[in-house]
Design an enzyme around this catalytic site. Structure first.
Site, PDB file in Angstrom:
ATOM      1  N   GLU A  18       0.885  -1.170   0.000  1.00  0.00           N
ATOM      2  CA  GLU A  18       0.000   0.000   0.000  1.00  0.00           C
ATOM      3  C   GLU A  18       0.920   1.216   0.000  1.00  0.00           C
ATOM      4  O   GLU A  18       1.563   1.510   0.995  1.00  0.00           O
ATOM      5  CB  GLU A  18      -0.910  -0.061   1.226  1.00  0.00           C
ATOM      6  N   GLU A  29       3.403  12.850  -5.051  1.00  0.00           N
ATOM      7  CA  GLU A  29       2.878  12.804  -3.681  1.00  0.00           C
ATOM      8  C   GLU A  29       3.821  13.599  -2.778  1.00  0.00           C
ATOM      9  O   GLU A  29       4.996  13.250  -2.637  1.00  0.00           O
ATOM     10  CB  GLU A  29       2.794  11.353  -3.206  1.00  0.00           C
TER      11      GLU A  29
HETATM   12  P1  NAD Z   1       9.378   4.425   4.065  1.00  0.00           P
HETATM   13  O1  NAD Z   1       8.580   3.762   3.030  1.00  0.00           O
HETATM   14  O2  NAD Z   1      10.863   4.402   3.876  1.00  0.00           O
HETATM   15  O3  NAD Z   1       9.101   3.749   5.515  1.00  0.00           O
HETATM   16  C1  NAD Z   1       7.952   3.016   5.837  1.00  0.00           C
HETATM   17  C2  NAD Z   1       8.361   1.785   6.654  1.00  0.00           C
HETATM   18  O4  NAD Z   1       9.282   0.991   5.891  1.00  0.00           O
HETATM   19  C3  NAD Z   1       9.104   2.113   7.965  1.00  0.00           C
HETATM   20  O5  NAD Z   1       8.758   1.161   8.945  1.00  0.00           O
HETATM   21  C4  NAD Z   1      10.564   1.924   7.582  1.00  0.00           C
HETATM   22  O6  NAD Z   1      11.385   1.619   8.678  1.00  0.00           O
HETATM   23  C5  NAD Z   1      10.474   0.740   6.639  1.00  0.00           C
HETATM   24  N1  NAD Z   1      11.595   0.633   5.702  1.00  0.00           N
HETATM   25  C6  NAD Z   1      12.342   1.625   5.160  1.00  0.00           C
HETATM   26  N2  NAD Z   1      13.298   1.118   4.358  1.00  0.00           N
HETATM   27  C7  NAD Z   1      13.146  -0.220   4.368  1.00  0.00           C
HETATM   28  C8  NAD Z   1      13.817  -1.300   3.723  1.00  0.00           C
HETATM   29  N3  NAD Z   1      14.859  -1.097   2.911  1.00  0.00           N
HETATM   30  N4  NAD Z   1      13.396  -2.556   3.962  1.00  0.00           N
HETATM   31  C9  NAD Z   1      12.348  -2.782   4.781  1.00  0.00           C
HETATM   32  N5  NAD Z   1      11.680  -1.811   5.436  1.00  0.00           N
HETATM   33  C10 NAD Z   1      12.070  -0.539   5.227  1.00  0.00           C
HETATM   34  O7  NAD Z   1       8.860   5.883   4.245  1.00  0.00           O
HETATM   35  P2  NAD Z   1       9.588   7.166   4.872  1.00  0.00           P
HETATM   36  O8  NAD Z   1      11.010   7.284   4.418  1.00  0.00           O
HETATM   37  O9  NAD Z   1       9.380   7.111   6.328  1.00  0.00           O
HETATM   38  O10 NAD Z   1       8.739   8.329   4.187  1.00  0.00           O
HETATM   39  C11 NAD Z   1       9.078   8.744   2.869  1.00  0.00           C
HETATM   40  C12 NAD Z   1       7.843   8.937   2.019  1.00  0.00           C
HETATM   41  O11 NAD Z   1       7.101   7.727   1.930  1.00  0.00           O
HETATM   42  C13 NAD Z   1       6.796   9.920   2.534  1.00  0.00           C
HETATM   43  O12 NAD Z   1       7.100  11.220   2.305  1.00  0.00           O
HETATM   44  C14 NAD Z   1       5.562   9.475   1.795  1.00  0.00           C
HETATM   45  O13 NAD Z   1       5.527   9.990   0.499  1.00  0.00           O
HETATM   46  C15 NAD Z   1       5.740   7.995   1.734  1.00  0.00           C
HETATM   47  N6  NAD Z   1       4.951   7.328   2.793  1.00  0.00           N
HETATM   48  C16 NAD Z   1       3.746   6.830   2.453  1.00  0.00           C
HETATM   49  C17 NAD Z   1       2.970   6.222   3.412  1.00  0.00           C
HETATM   50  C18 NAD Z   1       1.637   5.657   3.073  1.00  0.00           C
HETATM   51  O14 NAD Z   1       0.782   5.517   3.929  1.00  0.00           O
HETATM   52  N7  NAD Z   1       1.414   5.261   1.839  1.00  0.00           N
HETATM   53  C19 NAD Z   1       3.411   6.131   4.733  1.00  0.00           C
HETATM   54  C20 NAD Z   1       4.672   6.652   5.056  1.00  0.00           C
HETATM   55  C21 NAD Z   1       5.428   7.244   4.073  1.00  0.00           C
END
Ligand code: NAD
Length: 481
Positions: A252, A383
């Site tokens: 998602e 986004e």
């Molecule tokens: P991210 O996708 O990096 O993090 C979300 C989750 O994934 C966190 O628990 C993080 O620790 C984990 N994660 C990060 N790198 C990973 C990897 N290599 N392997 C496994 N897990 C990993 O998001 P972010 O850096 O915190 O935010 C960046 C952007 O992501 C935001 O600005 C937004 O655009 C998007 N985002 C979207 C949602 C959503 O609900 N769709 C939620 C958070 C962030």
């Protein structure tokens, strides 16, 4: 400052036991930049131990538990969540910077997920299939096994409820990796799950960095299903890691969701949804309505009324319960402000006034409304994950459909029109996972299957659909003559 906690935030929960990790991370309150506490920084070894504990639970008491008993555990957990609504709300307010009212709504939604999936646990079943003479054929719904849940920081409670709740209902054993920026409600949830009677190892929680604990979970060969909510970039990494082990993934990944307002719409009804679906949780919502498509005849009216609403919104520290709190971190603030530079050539319609006394170390950004914005402009395509919306004028129904479908995303759409035939045409034409007619409420609706198409991801969570996603189907063909 943190209230007294019934758990140590530096600990992970593995196999029913809380234990310290070798290193810790700092948890920051985004409302003022202060340090809340240290949290566990789980390593690959911690994750491996958690996966083994989950498998042990499946091989033992958890794997033998009836669907009825699993449902009762979840129902009791829902009651405990409700009983602890105040503490969950306080933690989310401090940790995420989420205004009190919005944090409380998330805690109540978490309880509702537990109630819903508690009630559903023993109502998912296979079917019998007419086959050749002399055969009886039927299907069984079975858990995948160990499921990995990688959760972001924007709606920790809701996303844990919808993924872990459904996975537990189907008898999977879960390893949950909450976001490094926000994990306190995940830990309290795990504490309550123990109290609710889940056997040791049914739910394990390993906070830590994405690149360490998250990646270790995503590539672990003992994990049989992965659920991820977050960025497209990380989703792609996770799907690639899962491909190595050939395990299913639910992704998602957010969106650039439109609400489409036709000339005949009930504007009084639409207005609060148009604005709040963009500004709720400071715009850090996967289903945020960041594009408002407005038919030319009502464009000026919508622009003026949304501008009034923007000017009337309040901004402040989350515990003062404003309309809009800070972003999750100064890192997200910097990312948002960089992306916002793309708006330099756009007409600004309104900005929410920033109070002079905001804490200087808080992650506050100014909510902004732009328009008219060309549909292909980066501000109408990317986004931003912050409190900004663009107004895009259109002339015909075909234009609206083309613009609405004209991004790489496809999560949610809202349609505002009194014309029933048009509503049905739009429902069919829009390439999204959900369509709301004369409302917009993606965040709510525990019962409503949710997920995207295109770069918004694939797979469905919420509702009964999630129970199919968190289980696998076995076909049994008995030849008896
Ligand atoms: P991210 O996708 O990096 O993090 C979300 C989750 O994934 C966190 O628990 C993080 O620790 C984990 N994660 C990060 N790198 C990973 C990897 N290599 N392997 C496994 N897990 C990993 O998001 P972010 O850096 O915190 O935010 C960046 C952007 O992501 C935001 O600005 C937004 O655009 C998007 N985002 C979207 C949602 C959503 O609900 N769709 C939620 C958070 C962030």
């Amino acid at each position: 400052m943190l209230p007294n906690l019934p758990f140590d935030p530096r600990h992970v929960l593995i196999g029913g036991a809380w234990r310290a990790t070798a290193a810790t991370l700092q948890l920051i309150n985004p409302s003022d930049g202060s340090t809340l506490c240290q949290i566990a920084r789980s390593t690959e070894t911690d994750v491996d131990t958690a996966v083994i504990a989950a498998q042990t639970a499946l091989d033992g008491a958890w794997g033998r538990m009836s669907a009825l008993e699993r449902g009762r555990c979840l129902t009791r957990l829902g009651e405990l969540v409700l009983k602890h609504t105040d503490l969950l709300t306080t933690l989310e307010t401090l940790d995420v910077g989420k205004p009190v009212t919005q944090a409380r709504a998330d805690a109540i939604a978490l309880a509702r997920y537990c109630e819903f999936y508690g009630g559903a646990a023993d109502k998912v079943h296979g079917t019998t299939i007419p086959y050749l003479d002399g055969y009886t054929v039927y299907t069984l719904r079975e858990p995948h096994g160990v499921t990995g849940h990688i959760v972001p920081w924007n709606y920790p409670m809701q996303i844990i409820g919808r993924s872990v709740g459904a996975a537990l209902a189907m008898g999977n054993a879960c390893v949950l990796k909450p976001a490094e920026d926000a994990c306190l409600t995940a830990l309290l949830f795990a504490h309550l799950a123990k109290e609710a009677g889940f056997p040791d190892g049914a739910l394990n929680v390993v906070p830590g960095l994405g690149s360490e604990a998250g990646a270790a979970l995503a590539r672990h060969p003992g994990v049989q299903h992965l659920s991820f909510t977050g960025s497209v970039q990380t989703g792609r990494t996770i799907q690639t890691l899962a491909a190595e082990n050939v395990v299913p993934v639910t992704l998602e990944l957010g969106g650039k969701s439109p609400q489409i307002v036709f000339d005949d719409a009930d504007l009084d009804a639409a207005l609060p949804f148009l604005v709040n679906a963009g500004l709720q949780n400071a715009g850090q919502t996967c289903s945020a309505a960041s594009r408002i498509l407005v038919q030319r005849g009502v464009y000026d009216t919508i622009a003026a009324r949304m501008a009034d609403a923007y000017r009337a919104k309040t901004i402040g520290p989350a515990n003062s319960d404003p309309d809009i709190g800070p972003l999750i971190s100064t890192k997200q603030k910097a990312r948002f402000e960089t992306l916002l530079e793309a708006a330099h050539d756009l007409p600004s319609i309104a900005e929410t006034p920033m109070p002079a006394d905001l804490p200087t170390k808080g992650a506050y950004v100014q909510p902004r409304l732009y328009g008219p914005v060309p549909p292909e402009h980066p501000m109408a395509q990317d986004e931003l994950f912050g409190p900004v919306q663009v107004l895009i004028p259109f002339d015909t129904e075909d234009d609206a459909i083309r613009i609405a479908n004209g991004t790489v995303y496809g999560l949610v759409a809202g349609v505002w029109t009194a014309d029933g035939a048009r509503q049905m045409r739009l429902v069919k034409a829009l390439k999204t996972g959900q369509v709301f007619l004369n409302n917009y409420g993606a965040g709510g609706g525990v019962e409503l299957p949710f997920g995207g198409v295109g770069k918004s991801g694939h797979g469905r969570e919420k509702g009964f659909e999630a129970l199919y996603g968190f289980s696998t189907l076995k076909t049994v063909a008995a030849k008896h003559g």
